[in-house]
Scaffold this active site. Structure first.
Site, mmCIF file in Angstrom:
data_model
loop_
_atom_site.group_PDB
_atom_site.id
_atom_site.type_symbol
_atom_site.label_atom_id
_atom_site.label_comp_id
_atom_site.label_asym_id
_atom_site.label_seq_id
_atom_site.Cartn_x
_atom_site.Cartn_y
_atom_site.Cartn_z
ATOM 1 N N ASP A 265 0.959 -1.479 -0.030
ATOM 2 C CA ASP A 265 0.399 0.099 -0.003
ATOM 3 C C ASP A 265 0.648 1.156 -0.061
ATOM 4 O O ASP A 265 1.379 1.757 0.759
ATOM 5 C CB ASP A 265 -0.881 -0.011 1.146
ATOM 6 N N ASP B 128 -13.163 -3.422 -1.291
ATOM 7 C CA ASP B 128 -13.256 -2.563 0.023
ATOM 8 C C ASP B 128 -14.912 -3.349 0.837
ATOM 9 O O ASP B 128 -15.186 -1.866 1.527
ATOM 10 C CB ASP B 128 -12.544 -1.911 0.356
#
Ligand code: 1PR
Length: 527
Positions: free
Chosen positions: A224, A379
């Site tokens: 990330d 998500d």
């Protein structure tokens, strides 16, 4: 000098990097003469057969390529560069290929996930210099929904098993072509390219017992990425998507360095997620393109990148399509792109209208680069219910009870990195995105992210059982056993982790050493 045919829709950077890592120089074709004068020609084909052939005909490259093939000079085709040699393809029935070999290109019609994405073996069918120095049990990286069916079996160099035994490479004379991507197949792939480049005449007789090859489960390292408060680009990591610790953005290292470390440790893929892409414009606000370029120079496994892939208007009012953003990533070395927030909005529209517009980021990018290049990143977070009735979402009965003992839940999709919940569930999102042309699902889980408590097995099963495309389980890995759990309790083709790798709690090699006699994996020199 190696001449490389770039027709503008392939990820040629990775092939260039792989050839240059062997010490050869590369000249990219810019006109017909470059083809006719080439000493050795490499043709990497990525994406869609129809759009590839249309571009080649438009550029008037087809006849010069046929002349080159007839000249007997060395030719190496990759993926669509193999398909193009045949007469036609089911991927574009109205478009002719080169017809250099009799036979056609067929679509997989099997009970397994399609595209065939990942690491599989090869059955060597005849002596060849191509595999000189290799053991023959190595795995190579495949990413395709179609395969060639030559009329003349004599051209078959290797086959591979995936629901069917299909032709994974051909060779005749100085013409070699592979379905798999040697530039993305680690050391084995580099060795194979080296054998082509240094091609000597003698045929190496390799005596291999024919064996059933098996697709390996993939271990993916995820980075990330975002800028920290000082403006430096760092690898960070959320704890249920909260990336701040004592007020600062968690800094777990530099993207390129970490990616190279994971490659050396045996990662089967590397994923970069630009986690503030929903508000930063990826082509300007965050140097992801240079991260990809530098990473692809030394990392020869597939690179996926996501974050901010959507239509965009910058402060000066200039608009960019999602396809333009994705193309910039592909040109920089990405093999797959990942779409998060935009996919949710696209799916909401589709659920409302029941119609495809042909203009969504998923459809646009899939049409040009092929479904296998489009990942949708989901998500979701659990929404607990005491009863499964009348909620209008895909509800599961859960063994993980809610805070008030609720026995049911649905998985709410979110956008903007979990900041905004939407009235759409993860199963519906996955099904709609598959219909629109996505080739793979990256299934995160906000509840599990960064907890080291294991994957959400119920979520993975709910989504995996609802689609036919590959699913990457993500979020929550805390120990080697968690990878075994997700591969044996679900049909997920891949397992992704971040925190345990960044914090050096569990090395990738330890995961593979634990799994190697339990599930099919790709062994590297660390195992
Ligand atoms: O919405 O198209 O711009 O894409 C944004 C991308 O960034 C999406 O793929 C989204 O998942 C990701 N993202 C956005 N915000 C965050 C955050 O953490 N605040 N990362 C974020 C989500 C999921 C994985 C993570 C696994 C494994 N992270 O990347 O690594 O959960 O974690 P673990 O092994 O440490 O448990 P768009």
């Amino acid at each position: 000098m190696i001449t490389l045919l770039d027709y503008g829709a392939g990820n040629v950077r990775s092939v260039i990097n792989a050839i240059e890592s062997i010490g050869e120089n590369v000249k990219v074709v810019t006109d017909v003469d470059d083809i006719l004068s080439a000493e050795k020609l490499v043709f990497p084909g990525v994406g869609n057969f129809g759009s590839m052939m249309r571009i080649l005909y438009q550029k008037q490259y087809v006849d010069p390529l046929k002349d080159y093939l007839r000249s007997g000079r060395p030719f190496f085709g990759i993926c669509l560069g193999l398909h193009a040699l045949f007469e036609k393809s089911e991927e574009a029935p109205d478009t002719s290929g080169f017809g250099f070999f009799s036979g056609q290109v067929k679509k997989f019609d099997i009970d397994l996930s399609v595209p065939h994405i990942g690491w599989n073996g090869v059955n060597i069918k005849k002596p060849s210099q191509t595999f000189n120095g290799l053991r023959g049990d190595e795995k190579f990286y495949f990413v395709h929904s179609f395969y060639v069916e030559p009329e003349d079996n004599a051209v078959v160099l290797t086959t591979t098993n995936y629901g069917v035994e299909f032709v994974s490479s051909i060779q005749t004379g100085s013409i070699t072509a592979t379905q798999f991507h040697p530039e993305k197949s680690g050391d084995a792939g580099i060795k194979l390219l080296k054998n082509f480049i240094q091609s000597r005449r003698e045929q190496i007789a390799l005596s291999y017992v024919s064996h059933e090859t098996r697709l390996a489960k993939r271990i993916i390292a995820c980075l990330d990425v975002r800028s920290n408060d000082q403006g430096d680009l760092v690898v960070t990591k959320g704890d249920q998507y909260d990336v701040r610790e004592n007020g600062d953005v968690r800094n777990l290292g530099k993207p390129v360095e970490l990616a190279e470390r994971y490659y050396r440790e045996g990662a089967d893929e590397i994923t970069f997620l630009n986690i503030t892409g929903f508000r930063d414009f990826p082509l300007e606000d965050i140097p992801m393109l240079s991260v990809l370029k530098r990473t692809s120079e030394h990392v020869f496994v597939p690179l996926t990148t996501g974050g901010g892939i959507q239509d965009y208007t910058d402060q000066k009012g200039r608009t960019y399509t999602a396809l333009e953003v994705a193309s910039a990533y592909f040109r920089s070395g990405a093999d797959k792109i990942s779409i998060g927030s935009d996919a949710v909005l696209i799916a909401e529209d589709y659920v409302k209208t029941g119609k495809m517009t042909g203009k969504s980021s998923i459809e646009q990018i899939s049409e040009v680069y092929g479904a296998q290049a489009v990942v949708v990143s989901i998500d979701p977070r659990r929404v607990y219910l005491s009863s499964p009735d009348n909620v209008g979402h895909h509800v599961i009965k859960t063994d993980i009870k809610g805070p008030n003992g609720e026995g049911y839940c649905w998985y709410q999709c979110t956008i903007k990195g979990g900041r905004e919940g939407r009235n759409l569930d993860a199963v519906t999102l996955a099904q709609v995105c598959e219909k629109l042309g996505a080739g793979e699902i990256l299934l995160n889980c906000i509840d599990k992210d960064g907890t080291n408590s294991g994957y959400d097995i119920e979520l993975v099963n709910a989504v995996k059982n609802a689609v036919t495309i590959p699913v990457i389980a993500s979020s929550g890995a805390g120990c080697v056993e968690h990878f075994y759990d997700v591969f044996t309790k679900t049909k997920a083709e891949s397992a992704l982790a971040a925190g345990i790798f960044h914090r050096k709690e569990v090395p990738i090699a330890a995961v593979k050493n634990y799994l190697k006699d339990k599930v099919e994996i790709r062994l590297t020199n660390n195992n």
